[in-house]
Enzyme design. Structure first.
Site, PDB file in Angstrom:
ATOM      1  N   SER A  69      68.793  79.174  59.940  1.00 36.30           N
ATOM      2  CA  SER A  69      69.639  78.201  59.241  1.00 36.30           C
ATOM      3  C   SER A  69      68.970  76.822  59.206  1.00 36.30           C
ATOM      4  O   SER A  69      67.931  76.674  58.560  1.00 36.30           O
ATOM      5  CB  SER A  69      71.029  78.166  59.882  1.00 36.30           C
ATOM      6  OG  SER A  69      71.936  77.426  59.094  1.00 36.30           O
ATOM      7  N   SER A  70      69.500  75.830  59.892  1.00 36.92           N
ATOM      8  CA  SER A  70      68.810  74.538  59.954  1.00 36.92           C
ATOM      9  C   SER A  70      67.397  74.724  60.489  1.00 36.92           C
ATOM     10  O   SER A  70      66.452  74.073  60.022  1.00 36.92           O
ATOM     11  CB  SER A  70      69.582  73.561  60.842  1.00 36.92           C
ATOM     12  OG  SER A  70      68.914  72.327  60.948  1.00 36.92           O
TER      13      SER A  70
END
Length: 299
Positions: free
Chosen positions: A136-137
């Site tokens: 994700s991030s």
């Protein structure tokens, strides 16, 4: 082959004495004050490969070290693990500012590069076998790191991210909290040609003319956070950067419901660019640690 100093050997023995990561208190954390956590096994390959594993939003270095399962593999294969820890209140890394997107721009990406340098100097890490992965991030940061520092990383593995530069927010700064957020990109509404995406990557380190890292991309078709169109855009981006124009799909690989796409020549472990589209999988695709190590050439 690099011979470890007595001091480094003692430090490694202390760090690798338990199955958990340790904060590196004497890391200077410049320029953006990220925390550096490491796992250094008692027995290292000499010099030791390095894997940087970057956590997701609302996550932490400690949490990602247990959610993913690289530590037992580090013990088995003798590689160093670096887990950066976000400084932001929401646990996200900055992938929006010019500072982090550009080579030596002064953002979170440069702080992570300084962690790699520390591990090479202090633990006997192999500067020629350094890899990065994230979720994700952390997946977005993986693309940013590979784009801005192709001279540092040999390969990356991206779990549910967006293309390098897609999350850019004009006026976003390296130290704002929370970091900039780009809804259009997150919703899969930012599209470019392969060449446009590739040019964006090249613009972040315009003087670089060397080889580019190999890439492995994972995304779920039911992702409701960083939506599925980002998978195709990411594949377009790295296919252009790596100069690849042909691809071949294989259904139900490595498991039922996943479609593997290999660009150019090679296999799942040797090709320059490999993608995995996971049918019905949301945010995020589970980490496939043994496949990462195989792609990185560690195991």
């Amino acid at each position: 082959m690099k011979v470890l100093s007595t001091l480094a050997t003692v430090a490694i023995a202390t760090i690798g004495s338990c199955q958990s990561i340790t904060k590196v208190n004497d890391f200077s954390a410049v320029p953006t004050n990220l925390g550096m956590y490491v796992y250094v096994p008692k027995t290292l390959t000499t010099p030791a490969p390095i894997i940087v594993a970057v956590h997701h939003c609302q996550g932490s270095a400690q949490g990602y070290s247990t959610e993913s399962h690289y530590i037992p593999l580090a013990d088995q294969h003798g590689f160093i693990l670096i887990y950066p820890n976000s400084r932001s209140s929401g646990g996200c890394f900055d992938v929006a500012s010019d500072a982090t997107l550009k080579h030596n721009g002064g953002g979170d990406s440069q702080t992570i590069i300084n962690m790699v340098k520390y591990a090479v100097d202090k633990y006997g890490g192999d500067a020629n076998r350094t890899f990065v992965t994230g979720t994700s991030s952390g997946a977005m940061m993986t693309n940013v790191l590979v784009g801005a520092y192709p001279d540092v990383f040999k390969a990356g593995s991206v779990y549910s991210g967006v293309p390098d530069g897609c999350f850019a927010v004009p006026g976003s700064t390296a130290t704002q909290d929370p970091p900039g957020w780009n809804n259009q990109c997150a919703n899969g509404q930012t599209t470019k040609t392969a060449a446009q995406w590739g040019d964006l990557v090249r613009s972040y380190y315009p003087d670089y003319t060397g080889p580019r890292p190999r890439m492995q991309i994972w995304h779920g078709s039911a992702d409701g956070t960083l939506r599925y169109p980002n998978y195709a855009e990411t594949m377009k981006q790295w296919s252009d950067v790596l100069g690849l124009t042909t691809s071949k799909d294989t259904a139900n690989s490595p498991q039922s419901g996943y479609t593997m796409t290999i660009y150019g020549e090679g296999t799942a472990t040797t090709a320059q660019l490999v993608g995995y589209s996971a049918s019905g999988v949301g945010h995020t695709v589970p980490v496939h640690e043994p496949m990462d190590l195989a792609f990185f050439g560690i195991a």
